[in-house]
Scaffold this motif. Structure first.
Motif, PDB file in Angstrom:
ATOM      1  N   UNK A 110       0.857  -1.110  -0.096  1.00  0.00           N
ATOM      2  CA  UNK A 110       0.265  -0.010  -0.113  1.00  0.00           C
ATOM      3  C   UNK A 110       0.895   1.376   0.071  1.00  0.00           C
ATOM      4  N   UNK A 111       1.879   1.110   0.741  1.00  0.00           N
ATOM      5  CA  UNK A 111       3.003   2.396   0.784  1.00  0.00           C
ATOM      6  C   UNK A 111       3.286   2.737  -0.608  1.00  0.00           C
ATOM      7  N   UNK A 112       3.633   1.577  -1.509  1.00  0.00           N
ATOM      8  CA  UNK A 112       3.774   2.172  -2.828  1.00  0.00           C
ATOM      9  C   UNK A 112       2.722   2.583  -3.650  1.00  0.00           C
ATOM     10  N   UNK A 204      -4.695   2.948   7.122  1.00  0.00           N
ATOM     11  CA  UNK A 204      -3.239   3.870   7.414  1.00  0.00           C
ATOM     12  C   UNK A 204      -2.490   4.151   6.420  1.00  0.00           C
ATOM     13  N   UNK A 205      -1.799   3.020   5.767  1.00  0.00           N
ATOM     14  CA  UNK A 205      -0.754   3.227   4.693  1.00  0.00           C
ATOM     15  C   UNK A 205      -1.059   4.060   3.640  1.00  0.00           C
ATOM     16  N   UNK A 206      -2.480   4.115   3.123  1.00  0.00           N
ATOM     17  CA  UNK A 206      -2.565   5.178   1.929  1.00  0.00           C
ATOM     18  C   UNK A 206      -3.115   6.217   2.547  1.00  0.00           C
ATOM     19  N   UNK A 207      -3.970   6.319   3.702  1.00  0.00           N
ATOM     20  CA  UNK A 207      -4.426   7.573   4.275  1.00  0.00           C
ATOM     21  C   UNK A 207      -3.293   8.499   4.475  1.00  0.00           C
ATOM     22  N   UNK A 208      -2.248   7.889   4.929  1.00  0.00           N
ATOM     23  CA  UNK A 208      -0.921   8.803   5.747  1.00  0.00           C
ATOM     24  C   UNK A 208      -0.538   9.611   4.695  1.00  0.00           C
ATOM     25  N   UNK A 209      -0.672   9.500   3.188  1.00  0.00           N
ATOM     26  CA  UNK A 209      -0.182  10.334   2.263  1.00  0.00           C
ATOM     27  C   UNK A 209      -1.148  11.372   1.872  1.00  0.00           C
ATOM     28  N   UNK A 210      -2.638  11.096   2.170  1.00  0.00           N
ATOM     29  CA  UNK A 210      -3.332  11.712   1.683  1.00  0.00           C
ATOM     30  C   UNK A 210      -4.303  12.381   2.602  1.00  0.00           C
TER      31      UNK A 210
END
Ligand SMILES: Nc1ncnc2c1ncn2[C@@H]1O[C@H](COP(=O)(O)OP(=O)(O)OP(=O)(O)O)[C@@H](O)[C@H]1O
Ligand SMILES: [Mg+2]
Lengths: 267, 361
Positions: A110-112, A204-210
């Motif tokens: 998901x980080x990617x 968390x992993x996607x939301x953290x960027x957005x």
């Protein structure tokens, strides 16, 4: 001998259950901790930390997460249904390849994906989308493969003879979809939507960027808070959001009746 | 009973280059119970699916009451269907299942209720209205499927091995019920089965299929008494089938020799339509055991044989008899008469020349 074997299975089951529930028990105990430092004293406890949850510091992120999850769930359900229909019934070219392609997102961390989405938004000049619209879109990218797969599986299991029976009884295609297909695959649709809801709500992993400052989802708020303190309020937040997710699952299950399907039962 | 309900004209279906159904011609009058009988894979279901409209013919025509069905979708054909696995709607009660067709036609609820009640009554399912399919036994599910198909009053009902999932006793009971329902409602039934007993018990006419073509069409008794090929003779009932060479014919009597045995028989049945005599068929009950009778002075086959084996069929014994020429003929003898027969005993079999059917293949 048989008793030993069967005893072994029982012990394994107990271990698995303990392993799964232990963290839960710890969190619940922590949320009831009598002092602001997390202490585990079995005979002293309080529920006062739960009172803190109505503060807008927690309530606002919760509302945002819930709204996003509802939208993601509904959109995944609708899009998933339409896409699955094409894959399962219209037999579009390469429908088998599409089904396996739908598994591949699981292989990409998901980080990617998060990095990719942010890069895309900024290079496409859509940086203002960061925030709620971006979160919804990103979560849908994540949940759609699950939704399509679950709904398509339900459709593959749909007995084509039922459709033929309906047809021979004079039902048009629209009538057959409405009266036969949809009610029968409903559990599959609802389980897909439930998954979408949970994935979005906990992400968390996607939301953290957005997320945008001042407009964060609940899991991100928890992570941010955790950097400074680990206290009973945080435990209470976790317990409360767990209860909320369970309640949502319960409601979806009541409406969709999918537990038999998830548990592998037949009808 | 006179007007034609379905006509199949040179109906053919290929999958790829494989012919599955080849140039079938068949006319079914209104109200007839016709069975399509044949071994697995001979194209029965394919034929049925073409009549129902689920499969488009490669060539040929299907006419229902004179109207060409080419391009008419299944939902417009008003042809009832009963499936082998019943295909009941699992999320609907018996009442809703049976009323489905009427509801799709937009009938009002009172009409639907009345017709559902009638349909359920005719299949003896009164009182089961509110059950779900999974709460029914196999036989009850079968009846529900039948009621659902007849409730909208189609003039034609197609049934694809509807009884094959039921146990023997129930299957036999359901045969009679199906036939009763068919006669009462006057609906044309096209009934697919691979069970010859079932076809014999219910049908007005039987279409015997063999590898994508029709082998023979006839009433059950016609097919039994005058099979036109070894396939039909073997498939309908039991038969002693021998490869034979005709030696001579005089006064309507054929002298035939069972190939490789030297045993000569007299046969008085008509010659096969096509080509020459190659086989003969003798029903086991036509090979009769007659004790102590003087020889009549008309042509008659009388064979001294030794009993080889006895298979008990309940009311009858199937007695395997070996002639000295090493020909083994199976004879059907009532269990009461044959009680004292044992392997090794010598008896005499009598076969009327008219009971020996001559076949070309
Ligand atoms: N969609 C298809 N594509 C290719 N071949 C097919 C298709 N459907 C049927 N066949 C072939 O056509 C032949 C006849 O099939 P059909 O289902 O009509 O047999 P049947 O007489 O009903 O047999 P059974 O008694 O086993 O049901 C079979 O050899 C089958 O493999
Ligand atoms: Mg079949």
């Amino acid at each position: 001998m048989n008793q030993i074997v069967s005893g072994f299975f029982w012990v394994s089951l107990v271990c698995v259950m303990a392993f799964i529930t232990l963290p839960l028990i710890v969190v619940i105990a922590a949320s009831l901790s009598p002092s602001a430092q997390v202490t585990l004293v079995p005979w002293e406890w309080t529920i006062r930390w739960y009172g803190d949850l109505v503060a807008s510091r927690w309530l606002d992120p919760f509302m945002l997460s819930a709204q996003i999850a509802v939208l993601v769930s509904v959109i995944s359900g609708v899009l998933g249904l339409l896409a699955a229909y094409v894959v399962a019934f219209e037999k579009c070219p390469g429908h088998a390849a599409i089904m396996s392609f739908l598994l591949s997102p699981l292989a990409v961390p998901q980080i990617v994906k998060g990095v990719a989405i942010v890069l895309f938004l900024s290079s496409a000049g859509l940086y203002r989308w960061v925030g709620t619209p971006g979160l919804i879109a990103a979560h849908i990218i994540l949940t759609l493969p699950f939704a399509v797969r679950m709904i398509a599986t339900a459709m593959f299991n749909f007995d084509k003879n039922l459709d033929r029976a309906g047809q021979s009884l004079g039902a048009t295609k629209a009538q057959r979809i409405r009266h036969l297909l949809l009610p029968i695959i409903k559990p599959g649709v609802f389980s897909g939507m439930t998954f979408a809801f949970i994935i979005s709500f906990n992400n968390i992993p996607l939301s953290v960027f957005l997320v945008r400052p001042g407009e964060t989802t609940l899991p991100i708020t928890v992570i941010n808070y955790l950097e400074y303190s680990l206290d009973p309020v945080l435990a209470a937040v976790n317990v409360a959001s767990l209860l909320f997710v369970l309640a949502v699952i319960f409601v979806f299950e009541k409406v969709g009746g999918f537990s038999a399907q998830i548990h592998g039962g037949s009808k | 009973m006179t007007s034609t309900d379905i006509e199949l004209v040179k109906l053919s279906k290929n999958y790829g280059s494989t012919p599955i159904v080849r140039a079938i011609d068949l006319t079914v009058p209104q109200g007839e119970f016709v069975s399509i009988l044949g071994p697995s894979g001979c194209g029965k279901t394919t034929t049925l699916n073409m009549i129902a409209g689920f499969t488009a013919p490669t060539s040929g025509q299907i006419r229902v009451r004179g109207v060409d069905q080419n391009g008419v979708p299944p939902e417009k054909r008003r042809v009832g269907l009963v499936f082998q696995n019943y295909a009941l709607f699992p999320h609907m009660t018996v009442k809703q299942n049976v009323g489905f067709g009427l509801r799709m036609q937009g009938k009002n609820q009172a009409d639907i209720d009345a017709q559902v009640k009638k349909a359920l009554h005719s299949v003896h399912l009164d009182g089961f209205e509110d059950r779900y399919p999974k709460e029914l036994s196999g036989g009850q599910q079968q009846r529900t499927a039948l009621a659902r198909a007849i409730a909208p009053r189609p003039s034609l009902l197609l049934l694809d091995e509807p009884l094959s999932n039921l146990d023997l006793k129930l299957r036999e009971a359901m045969r009679i019920e199906l036939k009763d329902v068919q006669r009462e409602l006057g609906i044309t039934f096209v009934y697919v089965t691979h069970d010859q007993e079932e076809a014999m018990a219910m049908s007005d006419r039987i279409v015997v299929m063999q590898e994508s073509v029709i082998a023979q069409v006839g009433t059950p008794s016609e097919l039994y008494s005058t099979p036109r090929s070894t396939f039909v003779a073997d498939f309908i009932g039991k038969s002693n089938i021998f490869a034979v060479t005709p030696t001579r014919a005089e006064a309507g009597i054929h002298h035939i020799e069972i190939s490789g045995t030297g045993l000569e028989l007299l046969a008085a049945s008509p010659e096969p339509d096509q080509t020459e005599i190659a086989y003969c068929s003798i029903r086991p009950e036509a090979a009769r055991w007659i004790e102590g009778r003087s020889r009549p002075d008309r042509p008659l086959n009388i064979l001294p044989v030794e009993i080889n084996k006895i298979v008990n069929l309940g009311a009858y014994l199937e007695v395997w008899c070996r002639h000295q020429s090493d020909t083994v003929i199976k004879s059907l003898i009532s269990a009461a008469r044959g009680a004292h027969l044992k392997p090794g005993v010598n008896i005499e079999l009598t076969i009327e020349p008219a009971a020996i059917k001559l076949l070309s293949k």
